[in-house]
Design a protein around this motif. Sequence first.
Motif, PDB file in Angstrom:
ATOM      1  N   ILE A 240       1.437  30.872  15.789  1.00 20.16           N
ATOM      2  CA  ILE A 240       2.322  30.227  14.814  1.00 20.16           C
ATOM      3  C   ILE A 240       2.470  28.767  15.203  1.00 20.16           C
ATOM      4  CG2 ILE A 240       4.734  30.029  14.068  1.00 20.16           C
ATOM      5  CD1 ILE A 240       4.977  32.964  14.073  1.00 20.16           C
ATOM      6  N   ILE A 241       2.484  27.901  14.198  1.00 23.28           N
ATOM      7  CA  ILE A 241       2.777  26.489  14.415  1.00 23.28           C
ATOM      8  C   ILE A 241       4.180  26.225  13.883  1.00 23.28           C
ATOM      9  CG2 ILE A 241       2.084  24.111  13.962  1.00 23.28           C
ATOM     10  CD1 ILE A 241      -0.756  25.185  13.459  1.00 23.28           C
ATOM     11  N   ALA A 242       5.070  25.825  14.764  1.00 20.22           N
ATOM     12  CA  ALA A 242       6.476  25.640  14.421  1.00 20.22           C
ATOM     13  C   ALA A 242       6.901  24.223  14.810  1.00 20.22           C
ATOM     14  CB  ALA A 242       7.345  26.668  15.150  1.00 20.22           C
ATOM     15  N   HIS A 243       6.838  23.309  13.855  1.00 19.69           N
ATOM     16  CA  HIS A 243       6.973  23.537  12.426  1.00 19.69           C
ATOM     17  C   HIS A 243       6.501  22.315  11.662  1.00 19.69           C
ATOM     18  CE1 HIS A 243      10.388  20.896  12.973  1.00 19.69           C
ATOM     19  NE2 HIS A 243      10.895  21.749  13.855  1.00 19.69           N
ATOM     20  N   ASN A 244       6.676  22.352  10.351  1.00 20.87           N
ATOM     21  CA  ASN A 244       6.316  21.244   9.461  1.00 20.87           C
ATOM     22  C   ASN A 244       7.467  20.240   9.370  1.00 20.87           C
ATOM     23  OD1 ASN A 244       4.866  19.818   7.340  1.00 20.87           O
ATOM     24  ND2 ASN A 244       3.883  21.768   6.869  1.00 20.87           N
ATOM     25  N   THR A 245       7.377  19.294   8.446  1.00 19.47           N
ATOM     26  CA  THR A 245       8.452  18.329   8.217  1.00 19.47           C
ATOM     27  C   THR A 245       9.640  18.995   7.521  1.00 19.47           C
ATOM     28  OG1 THR A 245       7.438  17.687   6.106  1.00 19.47           O
ATOM     29  CG2 THR A 245       6.835  16.398   8.052  1.00 19.47           C
ATOM     30  N   THR A 246      10.775  18.304   7.532  1.00 22.51           N
ATOM     31  CA  THR A 246      11.991  18.851   6.931  1.00 22.51           C
ATOM     32  C   THR A 246      12.390  18.081   5.674  1.00 22.51           C
ATOM     33  OG1 THR A 246      14.334  19.352   7.306  1.00 22.51           O
ATOM     34  CG2 THR A 246      13.475  17.390   8.379  1.00 22.51           C
ATOM     35  N   ILE A 247      13.060  18.761   4.761  1.00 27.46           N
ATOM     36  CA  ILE A 247      13.613  18.077   3.590  1.00 27.46           C
ATOM     37  C   ILE A 247      15.039  17.611   3.868  1.00 27.46           C
ATOM     38  CG2 ILE A 247      12.143  19.272   1.926  1.00 27.46           C
ATOM     39  CD1 ILE A 247      14.469  21.171   1.355  1.00 27.46           C
ATOM     40  N   GLY A 248      15.568  17.931   5.038  1.00 28.48           N
ATOM     41  CA  GLY A 248      16.918  17.518   5.418  1.00 28.48           C
ATOM     42  C   GLY A 248      16.992  16.032   5.722  1.00 28.48           C
ATOM     43  N   ARG A 249      18.182  15.479   5.621  1.00 26.59           N
ATOM     44  CA  ARG A 249      18.400  14.058   5.902  1.00 26.59           C
ATOM     45  C   ARG A 249      19.671  13.851   6.741  1.00 26.59           C
ATOM     46  NH1 ARG A 249      13.971  14.287   4.001  1.00 26.59           N
ATOM     47  NH2 ARG A 249      13.098  13.046   2.272  1.00 26.59           N
ATOM     48  N   GLU A 250      20.118  14.889   7.422  1.00 29.98           N
ATOM     49  CA  GLU A 250      21.387  14.812   8.134  1.00 29.98           C
ATOM     50  C   GLU A 250      21.274  13.979   9.410  1.00 29.98           C
ATOM     51  OE1 GLU A 250      19.867  17.693   7.373  1.00 29.98           O
ATOM     52  OE2 GLU A 250      21.055  18.327   5.627  1.00 29.98           O
ATOM     53  N   GLY A 251      22.349  13.229   9.695  1.00 32.30           N
ATOM     54  CA  GLY A 251      22.479  12.544  10.975  1.00 32.30           C
ATOM     55  C   GLY A 251      21.578  11.349  11.181  1.00 32.30           C
ATOM     56  N   LEU A 252      21.064  10.760  10.119  1.00 30.18           N
ATOM     57  CA  LEU A 252      20.164   9.619  10.278  1.00 30.18           C
ATOM     58  C   LEU A 252      20.938   8.331  10.549  1.00 30.18           C
ATOM     59  CD1 LEU A 252      17.605  10.319   7.397  1.00 30.18           C
ATOM     60  CD2 LEU A 252      17.348  10.802   9.838  1.00 30.18           C
ATOM     61  N   LYS A 253      20.342   7.456  11.355  1.00 30.86           N
ATOM     62  CA  LYS A 253      20.939   6.153  11.651  1.00 30.86           C
ATOM     63  C   LYS A 253      20.572   5.110  10.603  1.00 30.86           C
ATOM     64  CE  LYS A 253      20.393   7.118  16.601  1.00 30.86           C
ATOM     65  NZ  LYS A 253      19.662   6.708  17.827  1.00 30.86           N
ATOM     66  N   THR A 254      19.453   5.291   9.944  1.00 29.84           N
ATOM     67  CA  THR A 254      18.995   4.349   8.927  1.00 29.84           C
ATOM     68  C   THR A 254      20.002   4.262   7.795  1.00 29.84           C
ATOM     69  OG1 THR A 254      16.701   4.876   9.463  1.00 29.84           O
ATOM     70  CG2 THR A 254      17.098   3.814   7.349  1.00 29.84           C
TER      71      THR A 254
END
Length: 338
Positions: A240-254
């Motif tokens: 298994i490859i864990a994992h791909n990118t996320t659609i989340g945007r929580e906790g970003l500094k930008t």
Amino acid sequence: MYPLLFRAVLSRFDPEFAHHAGMAVIRVLGAPPFAWATRALCAPDPTHRVSTLGLTFDSPFGVAAGFDKNAVGVRGLAALGFGHVEVGTITAIPQDGNPKPRLFRLVPDRAVINRMGFNNAGADAAAKRLAKLRRRRPATVIGVNIGKSRVVEVENATADYVSSALALAPLADYLAVNVSSPNTPGLRGLQAVETLAPLLRAVKIAAGSTPLLVKIAPDLPDDEITAIAQLAVSEGLDGIIAHNTTIGREGLKTDAAVVEAAGAGGLSGAPLRERSMEVLRVVRAAVPGDFCVISVGGVETASDVQERLDAGATLVQGYTAFLYRGPFWARQINKGLR
């Protein structure tokens, strides 16, 4: 030195243009006589070798899918010290991907948002390149990541994956089934166990003796991750490859306005580190000890890689930090590993 150069010069270029320019340099580094000097400088220590999937990896650290979509930079990436290169994602039918712009830097977060959409020249073109690579005996393990062609309806996805597997598995050291990119409509729905089981079964038959892995999303609940891990074991997959990118945007500094302007797509880079560790632990607890688990997401330093290995990862992959760490990133990591 490289971070200063990045901030001063490279960050001024469009991210996708900068990536292609960087890939051109990597390709040069993979050709004689440059490859000899690069390999001498970056070769991993022999004590870092890992045996899994019936293969020997010179280093546990490799390049994740998405960096070399068309298998054009494998020799250069190998010379730079990566223990394996996972090319793709490759689709049975050539496709241009999503409209540009589709790649965005979040520099304060050392992250990237992409909605590339599996832009690649197709399985037949990749097969020709891989066959040529095989004749030259590349000095690294080559994984091939396959995905669903955008023009193919979800209900016909299995036949589409099988087509890619038949063309590419004989030329791959391992094959990875990507059902987790957020940038192809309907793709993540294939992760439902009742849908995924027949798909993996069919691809495994098509892959023959080539080791087969499945790549999952970090946004799934832990119980669904456990179910997919158990399915992979029961269906006779190799990892298994864990994992791909996320659609989340929580906790970003930008700045939130910059993130919103970037729009939809998968987030990768440093912000994924914590969730990536959580997913690794969930998967490792659900599979046998000798089952190959490749950890991806938020990896930047040798200590990050070592932490994944200590937590049960068999191999570790990275991509986004290449942009921020520079061309000798793999060398830095290999030198820092215990």
